[in-house]
Every structure is written in C-alpha cells, then in structure tokens.
Design a protein around this motif. Sequence first.
Motif, PDB file in Angstrom:
ATOM      1  N   LYS A  83       0.838  -1.206   0.000  1.00  0.00           N
ATOM      2  CA  LYS A  83       0.000   0.000   0.000  1.00  0.00           C
ATOM      3  C   LYS A  83       0.869   1.250   0.000  1.00  0.00           C
ATOM      4  O   LYS A  83       0.624   2.207  -0.748  1.00  0.00           O
ATOM      5  CB  LYS A  83      -0.929  -0.013   1.219  1.00  0.00           C
ATOM      6  N   GLU A  84       1.905   1.233   0.827  1.00  0.00           N
ATOM      7  CA  GLU A  84       2.842   2.364   0.901  1.00  0.00           C
ATOM      8  C   GLU A  84       3.636   2.490  -0.392  1.00  0.00           C
ATOM      9  O   GLU A  84       3.894   3.590  -0.873  1.00  0.00           O
ATOM     10  CB  GLU A  84       3.787   2.176   2.087  1.00  0.00           C
ATOM     11  N   ALA A  85       4.017   1.336  -0.970  1.00  0.00           N
ATOM     12  CA  ALA A  85       4.799   1.334  -2.206  1.00  0.00           C
ATOM     13  C   ALA A  85       4.022   1.966  -3.357  1.00  0.00           C
ATOM     14  O   ALA A  85       4.585   2.674  -4.196  1.00  0.00           O
ATOM     15  CB  ALA A  85       5.199  -0.101  -2.568  1.00  0.00           C
ATOM     16  N   ILE A  86       2.716   1.702  -3.392  1.00  0.00           N
ATOM     17  CA  ILE A  86       1.866   2.284  -4.442  1.00  0.00           C
ATOM     18  C   ILE A  86       1.775   3.793  -4.262  1.00  0.00           C
ATOM     19  O   ILE A  86       1.878   4.563  -5.214  1.00  0.00           O
ATOM     20  CB  ILE A  86       0.468   1.631  -4.422  1.00  0.00           C
ATOM     21  N   GLU A  87       1.585   4.225  -3.012  1.00  0.00           N
ATOM     22  CA  GLU A  87       1.460   5.662  -2.722  1.00  0.00           C
ATOM     23  C   GLU A  87       2.762   6.409  -3.012  1.00  0.00           C
ATOM     24  O   GLU A  87       2.753   7.516  -3.538  1.00  0.00           O
ATOM     25  CB  GLU A  87       1.053   5.865  -1.259  1.00  0.00           C
ATOM     26  N   LYS A  88       3.898   5.789  -2.669  1.00  0.00           N
ATOM     27  CA  LYS A  88       5.199   6.447  -2.829  1.00  0.00           C
ATOM     28  C   LYS A  88       5.889   6.107  -4.152  1.00  0.00           C
ATOM     29  O   LYS A  88       7.012   6.565  -4.390  1.00  0.00           O
ATOM     30  CB  LYS A  88       6.112   6.067  -1.663  1.00  0.00           C
ATOM     31  N   GLN A  89       5.210   5.258  -4.966  1.00  0.00           N
ATOM     32  CA  GLN A  89       5.764   4.848  -6.260  1.00  0.00           C
ATOM     33  C   GLN A  89       7.181   4.291  -6.111  1.00  0.00           C
ATOM     34  O   GLN A  89       8.147   4.786  -6.690  1.00  0.00           O
ATOM     35  CB  GLN A  89       5.738   6.003  -7.265  1.00  0.00           C
ATOM     36  N   GLN A  90       7.288   3.247  -5.317  1.00  0.00           N
ATOM     37  CA  GLN A  90       8.584   2.615  -5.062  1.00  0.00           C
ATOM     38  C   GLN A  90       8.934   1.559  -6.114  1.00  0.00           C
ATOM     39  O   GLN A  90       9.936   0.872  -5.982  1.00  0.00           O
ATOM     40  CB  GLN A  90       8.579   1.962  -3.674  1.00  0.00           C
ATOM     41  N   PHE A  91       8.094   1.420  -7.125  1.00  0.00           N
ATOM     42  CA  PHE A  91       8.351   0.409  -8.150  1.00  0.00           C
ATOM     43  C   PHE A  91       9.267   0.959  -9.247  1.00  0.00           C
ATOM     44  O   PHE A  91       9.328   2.159  -9.479  1.00  0.00           O
ATOM     45  CB  PHE A  91       7.035  -0.062  -8.773  1.00  0.00           C
ATOM     46  N   GLN A  92       9.945   0.037  -9.893  1.00  0.00           N
ATOM     47  CA  GLN A  92      10.796   0.383 -11.032  1.00  0.00           C
ATOM     48  C   GLN A  92      10.519  -0.608 -12.158  1.00  0.00           C
ATOM     49  O   GLN A  92      10.120  -1.747 -11.905  1.00  0.00           O
ATOM     50  CB  GLN A  92      12.281   0.283 -10.650  1.00  0.00           C
TER      51      GLN A  92
END
Length: 220
Positions: A132-141
């Motif tokens: 959930k946090e990764a989606i909000e902070k755009q932690q994906f590459q």
Amino acid sequence: FGHDVGDLLLKKTVTKIKKCLRGNELFSRLGGDEFAITLSNLESNEQALLVAQRIIKAMQEPIEIATTTVNSTVSIGIVLHPCNGKTSEELFKYADIAMYRAKKLGRNQICFFEDEMQQQFHQRLAIELELKEAIEKQQFQLYYQPVIDPINESVTGFEALIRWNVDDIVRTPDDFIEIAEETQQISAIGLWVIEEAISTLSKWNHNRRKPLTMAINVSA
C-alpha cells in the motif's frame, strides 16, 4: 447493556460473518461468544486466511443496536486438516489453542496453529501493508529486457519487468504479485506499469523510422 442487547449483538455478528462466507460452509455457534467455521475444498491455506481477514475487517465496523453503538473485536484461530489433526476432536482442540494465541496477540488478530504458518502469515501481512505504501510512494521500477531479432541481432523492442525497490533491496514479482492480486492492489500496480512503460516507449520511438515494441505483463 444487558442480555437483550447481548443476544442482538450475537445475531448481528452472525449476519456480518455470513456475508464473508460463500454459503456452503458449516458455520455454527459453539456457545457464549465462540463460533466455528468449517471451510472445505480449499485450493490453498491462503484461502482460509482470506476468509479470516474478511471477517476481521467486517467486525471492525461498529454495530448499531437501537440507540447503542457497540464496538466488537474478534480473535480467530485457524487449524488445517489433515496436517494439524485428523479427527474432529483434535481439530477443535488445536483451533481453540490457536484462538487463545490470537487473543494474547491483542485485538482483531488471526493465528495459525503451526508456528511456521504463523510466520508465513506475518510475512504476508507485512508485504500487504508495505505494498500500500509502495503504491502511494511509487517505489516500483521497470527494467526493460531487450527483444533481439535473431537474424540481424538488432533490438526490435522490449519487455517491461517490474521490480520493487525498498531500502536498496530489490524484490522480484515472485515476492509480491500473488499477494497484490489477492488483495486487489494489483489494479493500481498494473495501471502504473502500463503508463510508465508506454511513456518510456513513446520517448524512445520519437523520430525513429521503425518503432520499437513494448511487451507488458498484465494480471488476469
């Protein structure tokens, strides 16, 4: 609030839990405020966990009884047949043990009878919350794997591969995609992948005679 309110609370609790079930389970009241649910034909242990999580979520909502608002919590113990026990007596005993472990953990908790399964559950829950946090902070590459023409060895396009970078630790799809699908977070992740990959492709194809292709993996 008295026995009348207590009886109504139990009835409303049953209604809430029933909505979390498919309808073909054995759902019974054992006595007092204890209930038992028998789930059959499960394809994986995670399905039992998903039902338990739905019940926890439903019970977090306050229950209105006349002019009274009651906040109630639930502790859930999960036992599996036949790995934890083969007879109904064993299963009830071990489910009871797991339930009391859940109570010790605090409010609205789920506990498996086996320690190993409990560890897997905590890891899964941690990833679910981190996603959930990764989606909000755009932690994906996105990593772009080239597609090569075997005849002339030229690059004809790319395949977009998602990675999740947390504190310089790169997680591959095997670590999180299944959980993202089961928790419905995959939709937001999928949209991000499509937008990011196509945006990158449009920059690469600017002023190119022969445009490059882009392959994107999409969850069913």
